[in-house]
Design a protein around this motif. Structure first.
Motif, PDB file in Angstrom:
ATOM      1  N   ALA A 310       0.831  -1.209   0.000  1.00  0.00           N
ATOM      2  CA  ALA A 310       0.000   0.000   0.000  1.00  0.00           C
ATOM      3  C   ALA A 310       0.863   1.255   0.000  1.00  0.00           C
ATOM      4  N   VAL A 311       1.880   1.307   0.856  1.00  0.00           N
ATOM      5  CA  VAL A 311       2.758   2.479   0.923  1.00  0.00           C
ATOM      6  C   VAL A 311       3.552   2.620  -0.370  1.00  0.00           C
ATOM      7  N   TYR A 312       4.046   1.507  -0.886  1.00  0.00           N
ATOM      8  CA  TYR A 312       4.841   1.552  -2.123  1.00  0.00           C
ATOM      9  C   TYR A 312       4.031   2.114  -3.283  1.00  0.00           C
ATOM     10  N   VAL A 313       2.786   1.672  -3.401  1.00  0.00           N
ATOM     11  CA  VAL A 313       1.940   2.105  -4.520  1.00  0.00           C
ATOM     12  C   VAL A 313       1.454   3.542  -4.328  1.00  0.00           C
ATOM     13  N   VAL A 314       1.055   3.877  -3.130  1.00  0.00           N
ATOM     14  CA  VAL A 314       0.422   5.174  -2.891  1.00  0.00           C
ATOM     15  C   VAL A 314       1.447   6.305  -2.757  1.00  0.00           C
ATOM     16  N   TYR A 315       2.515   6.079  -1.972  1.00  0.00           N
ATOM     17  CA  TYR A 315       3.434   7.177  -1.653  1.00  0.00           C
ATOM     18  C   TYR A 315       4.814   7.064  -2.283  1.00  0.00           C
ATOM     19  N   SER A 318      10.363   5.991  -1.252  1.00  0.00           N
ATOM     20  CA  SER A 318      11.020   6.722  -0.166  1.00  0.00           C
ATOM     21  C   SER A 318      10.216   6.679   1.139  1.00  0.00           C
ATOM     22  N   TRP A 319       8.925   6.350   1.056  1.00  0.00           N
ATOM     23  CA  TRP A 319       8.071   6.313   2.240  1.00  0.00           C
ATOM     24  C   TRP A 319       7.849   4.893   2.773  1.00  0.00           C
ATOM     25  N   VAL A 320       8.427   3.887   2.135  1.00  0.00           N
ATOM     26  CA  VAL A 320       8.193   2.491   2.538  1.00  0.00           C
ATOM     27  C   VAL A 320       8.571   2.216   4.001  1.00  0.00           C
TER      28      VAL A 320
END
Length: 491
Positions: A310-315, A318-320
């Motif tokens: 979810a974090v990889y796709v959305v943000y 660098s936010w992982v």
């Protein structure tokens, strides 16, 4: 319970129209912004929120809750609340404005000087709209604030993205906040039929302050605890880690706080109308807990399972690192709504003293947990939040028995079954994150499989809250279908 049900559904409808209109846009906006603003810049802005959250808790003195609970409120009550809020906000805003150089020096972030000062001015201006929003709650008009909220939130986004693209960094975020606040302020003053008069009643002040001051003290304790985590991370770790924590906290709290905020804004004014009917309060309270738990607990568990993709796709990549915070905090925020509904019940029964007493006990425990966890790591701080949430839910639920005769064990059975079922149904989704497939596929396949399993199990066991939601959805569909067929038949 007809009126309670219809007013609740009406309030929920407008609350979710606002949220469901904004969330897809905010999600897209967040995806773009995360690639233009760094975790460090997000963390610097997060530092300003610490002091303003405390100041805003002090400014209202709980008068809003006191005004809503007064079934015989007068113009003197309303104007007294307005002028007190405005005066307190003015004093606190001036204090924050003057202390801005100290904040910047303490955290070693020069940008905090004018970020703090601009926020102080906006805090004072925004306080002039607090009474207007409270009166909409008193009238149980949930549509107008929802529409204003949508317009004001959307107004600042394009400006922020343009400024972030041209390298304004943290100031792009501040301009967005300022724009949204000004638009909201202008719309609420334009639309609201109530306008202040030069009136201040000492009698009204004393009566509302005796109830509201205890809520303020309890709210202040909660705010200090909530913001203390950001303070510790920002001071003793780094702004970058604070930015990751703020992002992880925001995503893990997205669904539970969205539903919780909608419910809190409508449940308290509605339940206040039946404050003297304990048996009815018992039924409505349990129904609120079950329906919200059904949705919130599954959404939090599935988010924990799919946090990394979810974090990889959305943000972006660098936010992982914030994914681990999301996984932990999801198991904390999943139970926040229990405390929210419970505290609303205490307010309805006029137990502001009990709220303060319980908060002193809970926050004493929470600060001890936080101090110990902060010596270990940011992840330990997140686990401390999980432990505290369970302690707080136990204390709140235990006290409810003396109010409406509902034991802690009965309340546990009302919501823990949804949590256990969500864990089982989200296990396949978590296993998919270990498979060598693209993160987008992991999200789609994992989310759909978990949802289908969850719905199937609820349907098979004939869950009462699920059947309530399903029957309402079916009846709304039939009404719309019949309304479309009627004109055609008449032609």
């Amino acid at each position: 319970m007809g009126n309670i049900k219809s007013e609740t559904l009406k309030g929920v409808k407008w609350g979710f129209i606002q949220k469901l209109t904004l969330k897809p846009v905010q999600m897209l906006y967040g995806m773009v912004l995360a690639r233009l603003v760094t975790p460090t810049e997000m963390g610097i802005l997060g530092l300003t929120a610490i002091f303003f959250a405390v100041a805003q808790s002090l400014a209202s003195a709980g008068f809003g809750a006191a005004l809503i609970r007064r079934l015989d409120r007068t113009e003197a009550d309303i104007n007294t609340m307005f002028w007190f809020n405005l005066g307190m906000s003015g004093v606190l805003s001036m204090a924050l404005f003057l202390l801005a150089p100290w904040f910047a020096s303490y955290f070693g972030q020069p940008e905090l000087l004018w970020l703090t000062r601009v926020s102080a001015v906006m805090m004072f201006l925004s306080s002039s709209a607090g009474v207007h929003y409270t009166l909409y709650q008193c009238r149980r008009d949930f549509k107008t604030p929802a529409v204003i909220g949508m317009i004001s939130t959307l107004s600042g986004m394009p400006i922020c993205l343009v400024l972030a693209y041209f390298g304004w960094g943290v100031w792009a975020l501040m301009v967005q906040n300022v724009t949204a606040s000004i638009v909201s302020l202008a719309l609420i003053w334009w639309k609201s039929p109530w306008k202040p008069a030069f009136m201040f009643s000492q009698k009204s002040f004393r009566e509302m302050f005796s109830f509201g001051s205890k809520l303020t003290a309890a709210g202040l304790l909660h705010t200090i605890y909530s913001e203390l985590k950001s303070f510790i991370i920002g001071k003793f770790y780094s702004p970058a880690q604070l930015g990751l924590y703020v992002r992880g906290q925001g995503l893990s709290a997205l669904v539970p706080h969205t539903i919780g905020d909608v419910l809190a804004s409508i449940a308290y004014p509605i339940l206040s109308t039946i404050q003297n009917e304990d048996a009815r309060l018992n039924r409505v309270y349990r129904q609120y807990v079950k329906v919200t738990s059904l949705v919130i607990l599954w959404s939090c568990v599935i988010l924990a399972a799919l946090a990394h993709p979810a974090v990889y796709v959305v943000y972006g990549e660098s936010w992982v690192p914030c994914a681990v915070y999301i996984q932990i905090l999801s198991f904390a925020y999943g139970f926040d709504h229990i405390c929210t509904i419970n505290l609303g019940l205490l307010k309805v029964k006029g137990k502001s003293g009990a709220i303060l007493k319980l908060d002193i006990i809970k926050k004493s425990i929470s600060v001890a947990i936080l101090i110990y966890a902060s010596t270990i790591s940011v992840e330990a701080i997140c686990w401390g939040v999980v432990v505290y949430t369970q302690i707080a839910a136990f204390i709140n639920c235990y006290y409810t028995k003396s109010l409406i005769g509902l034991s802690w064990w009965q309340q546990q059975k009302d919501y823990m079954s949804y949590f256990l079922l969500a864990l089982v149904c989200s296990l396949p989704a978590w296993l998919l994150t270990c498979a060598p497939i693209h993160p987008i596929l992991q999200l789609i396949l994992g989310g759909c499989s978990s949802l289908l399993l969850y719905v199937a199990f609820l349907y098979i066991i004939k869950d009462g809250a699920f059947n309530l939601l399903l029957s309402h959805a079916v009846s709304r569909f039939k009404q719309r279908f019949q309304s479309r067929r009627t004109p055609a038949a008449q032609e």
